[in-house]
Design a protein around this motif. Structure first.
Motif, PDB file in Angstrom:
ATOM      1  N   GLU A 115       0.855  -1.188   0.000  1.00 42.89           N
ATOM      2  CA  GLU A 115       0.000   0.000   0.000  1.00 42.89           C
ATOM      3  C   GLU A 115       0.887   1.233   0.000  1.00 42.89           C
ATOM      4  O   GLU A 115       1.826   1.343   0.785  1.00 42.89           O
ATOM      5  N   SER A 116       0.566   2.162  -0.886  1.00 46.63           N
ATOM      6  CA  SER A 116       1.237   3.455  -0.927  1.00 46.63           C
ATOM      7  C   SER A 116       0.186   4.510  -0.615  1.00 46.63           C
ATOM      8  O   SER A 116      -0.893   4.518  -1.216  1.00 46.63           O
ATOM      9  N   GLU A 117       0.486   5.373   0.364  1.00 46.36           N
ATOM     10  CA  GLU A 117      -0.449   6.420   0.780  1.00 46.36           C
ATOM     11  C   GLU A 117       0.119   7.789   0.429  1.00 46.36           C
ATOM     12  O   GLU A 117       1.299   8.053   0.635  1.00 46.36           O
ATOM     13  N   LEU A 118      -0.751   8.632  -0.054  1.00 51.38           N
ATOM     14  CA  LEU A 118      -0.415  10.009  -0.392  1.00 51.38           C
ATOM     15  C   LEU A 118      -1.304  10.907   0.455  1.00 51.38           C
ATOM     16  O   LEU A 118      -2.532  10.865   0.330  1.00 51.38           O
ATOM     17  N   LYS A 119      -0.691  11.674   1.358  1.00 54.40           N
ATOM     18  CA  LYS A 119      -1.461  12.581   2.210  1.00 54.40           C
ATOM     19  C   LYS A 119      -1.199  14.006   1.759  1.00 54.40           C
ATOM     20  O   LYS A 119      -0.046  14.455   1.711  1.00 54.40           O
ATOM     21  N   ILE A 120      -2.270  14.718   1.424  1.00 58.61           N
ATOM     22  CA  ILE A 120      -2.175  16.102   0.980  1.00 58.61           C
ATOM     23  C   ILE A 120      -3.031  16.956   1.909  1.00 58.61           C
ATOM     24  O   ILE A 120      -4.205  16.652   2.137  1.00 58.61           O
ATOM     25  N   THR A 121      -2.426  18.006   2.441  1.00 67.93           N
ATOM     26  CA  THR A 121      -3.132  18.966   3.278  1.00 67.93           C
ATOM     27  C   THR A 121      -2.924  20.347   2.673  1.00 67.93           C
ATOM     28  O   THR A 121      -1.794  20.728   2.374  1.00 67.93           O
ATOM     29  N   ALA A 122      -4.013  21.074   2.491  1.00 65.02           N
ATOM     30  CA  ALA A 122      -3.927  22.440   1.965  1.00 65.02           C
ATOM     31  C   ALA A 122      -4.741  23.367   2.861  1.00 65.02           C
ATOM     32  O   ALA A 122      -5.873  23.048   3.227  1.00 65.02           O
ATOM     33  N   LYS A 123      -4.122  24.491   3.223  1.00 61.53           N
ATOM     34  CA  LYS A 123      -4.794  25.480   4.070  1.00 61.53           C
ATOM     35  C   LYS A 123      -4.706  26.830   3.379  1.00 61.53           C
ATOM     36  O   LYS A 123      -3.620  27.264   2.989  1.00 61.53           O
ATOM     37  N   ALA A 124      -5.859  27.471   3.228  1.00 63.51           N
ATOM     38  CA  ALA A 124      -5.916  28.799   2.611  1.00 63.51           C
ATOM     39  C   ALA A 124      -6.296  29.815   3.671  1.00 63.51           C
ATOM     40  O   ALA A 124      -7.239  29.603   4.448  1.00 63.51           O
ATOM     41  N   THR A 125      -5.549  30.914   3.718  1.00 61.51           N
ATOM     42  CA  THR A 125      -5.858  32.009   4.635  1.00 61.51           C
ATOM     43  C   THR A 125      -5.976  33.297   3.844  1.00 61.51           C
ATOM     44  O   THR A 125      -5.325  33.477   2.816  1.00 61.51           O
ATOM     45  N   ASN A 126      -6.822  34.169   4.349  1.00 62.61           N
ATOM     46  CA  ASN A 126      -7.016  35.471   3.728  1.00 62.61           C
ATOM     47  C   ASN A 126      -7.041  36.500   4.847  1.00 62.61           C
ATOM     48  O   ASN A 126      -7.917  36.446   5.715  1.00 62.61           O
ATOM     49  N   ASP A 127      -6.070  37.389   4.842  1.00 68.73           N
ATOM     50  CA  ASP A 127      -5.932  38.404   5.902  1.00 68.73           C
ATOM     51  C   ASP A 127      -5.876  37.771   7.285  1.00 68.73           C
ATOM     52  O   ASP A 127      -6.480  38.258   8.237  1.00 68.73           O
ATOM     53  N   GLY A 128      -5.184  36.638   7.397  1.00 66.75           N
ATOM     54  CA  GLY A 128      -5.001  35.977   8.681  1.00 66.75           C
ATOM     55  C   GLY A 128      -6.136  35.062   9.094  1.00 66.75           C
ATOM     56  O   GLY A 128      -6.004  34.325  10.072  1.00 66.75           O
ATOM     57  N   ASP A 129      -7.248  35.102   8.400  1.00 65.09           N
ATOM     58  CA  ASP A 129      -8.378  34.235   8.718  1.00 65.09           C
ATOM     59  C   ASP A 129      -8.348  32.993   7.824  1.00 65.09           C
ATOM     60  O   ASP A 129      -8.044  33.085   6.632  1.00 65.09           O
ATOM     61  N   THR A 130      -8.712  31.860   8.397  1.00 63.15           N
ATOM     62  CA  THR A 130      -8.733  30.628   7.618  1.00 63.15           C
ATOM     63  C   THR A 130      -9.909  30.652   6.661  1.00 63.15           C
ATOM     64  O   THR A 130     -11.060  30.829   7.073  1.00 63.15           O
ATOM     65  N   ALA A 131      -9.607  30.477   5.374  1.00 64.28           N
ATOM     66  CA  ALA A 131     -10.663  30.375   4.364  1.00 64.28           C
ATOM     67  C   ALA A 131     -11.136  28.928   4.283  1.00 64.28           C
ATOM     68  O   ALA A 131     -12.329  28.649   4.367  1.00 64.28           O
ATOM     69  N   PHE A 132     -10.198  28.010   4.112  1.00 64.81           N
ATOM     70  CA  PHE A 132     -10.550  26.591   4.100  1.00 64.81           C
ATOM     71  C   PHE A 132      -9.336  25.749   4.452  1.00 64.81           C
ATOM     72  O   PHE A 132      -8.194  26.181   4.325  1.00 64.81           O
ATOM     73  N   VAL A 133      -9.622  24.534   4.877  1.00 63.65           N
ATOM     74  CA  VAL A 133      -8.608  23.508   5.096  1.00 63.65           C
ATOM     75  C   VAL A 133      -9.143  22.228   4.455  1.00 63.65           C
ATOM     76  O   VAL A 133     -10.270  21.824   4.724  1.00 63.65           O
TER      77      VAL A 133
END
Length: 163
Positions: free
Chosen positions: A69-87
């Motif tokens: 098994e090969s696992e690929l973990k991707i995490t992306a975090k978007a911030t706008n003016d210091g506030d979290t837009a999405f994770v």
């Protein structure tokens, strides 16, 4: 009259009848998917370009006789003016059947080639999740898993991560 050409079928790989390595993609699957939009609806009305931080990790393990098994973990975090837009977090994996693969080639295959096979599918899931969350689709740039692997080898670690 047809000419017969001896292709040396008994020595096709040049190693005196050693069987050729074979790789089979048995299955691909999402193990875990999470999308958070903690500041909605305000985050959806933000103007300007968000700052996006992407982290990638690869892990591999034996799942059975000749199956890995090969696992690929991707995490992306978007911030706008210091506030979290999405994770968005995705753990995407595949089971690979490997036969006649030399032991020294297992790790490079599982942390370079297998993630390269999985990445386009994981990329689409990330893009769909961000789009379905109300944002433009996040289209991840291609990842050079070979360079990532080499950097981790030089650093003296066994797990590839944080691209």
């Amino acid at each position: 009259m047809a000419d017969e050409i001896d292709l040396g079928a008994t020595e096709a790989n040049g190693f005196d009848n050693e069987p050729l390595p074979q790789v089979t993609i048995l299955v691909q699957y999402a193990k875990d998917l999470s999308f958070e939009n903690p500041n909605a609806p305000t985050s959806l009305q933000a103007t300007g370009q968000p700052q996006i931080e992407v982290n990638v990790a690869v892990n591999a393990k034996r799942a059975g006789e000749g199956v890995f098994e090969s696992e690929l973990k991707i995490t992306a975090k978007a911030t706008n003016d210091g506030d979290t837009a999405f994770v968005v977090e995705l753990l995407y994996a595949g089971l690979f059947g490997l036969t006649n693969v030399p032991e020294e080639a297992l790790e490079p295959f599982l942390v370079i080639e297998a993630p390269r096979i999985l990445f386009p599918f994981a990329r689409r899931i990330i893009a769909d999740a961000t789009r379905d969350g109300g944002f433009p689709p996040l289209m991840l740039d291609p990842i050079d898993f070979a360079s990532l692997y080499m950097a981790q080898q030089q650093a003296g670690t066994n797990q590839v991560g944080n691209a």
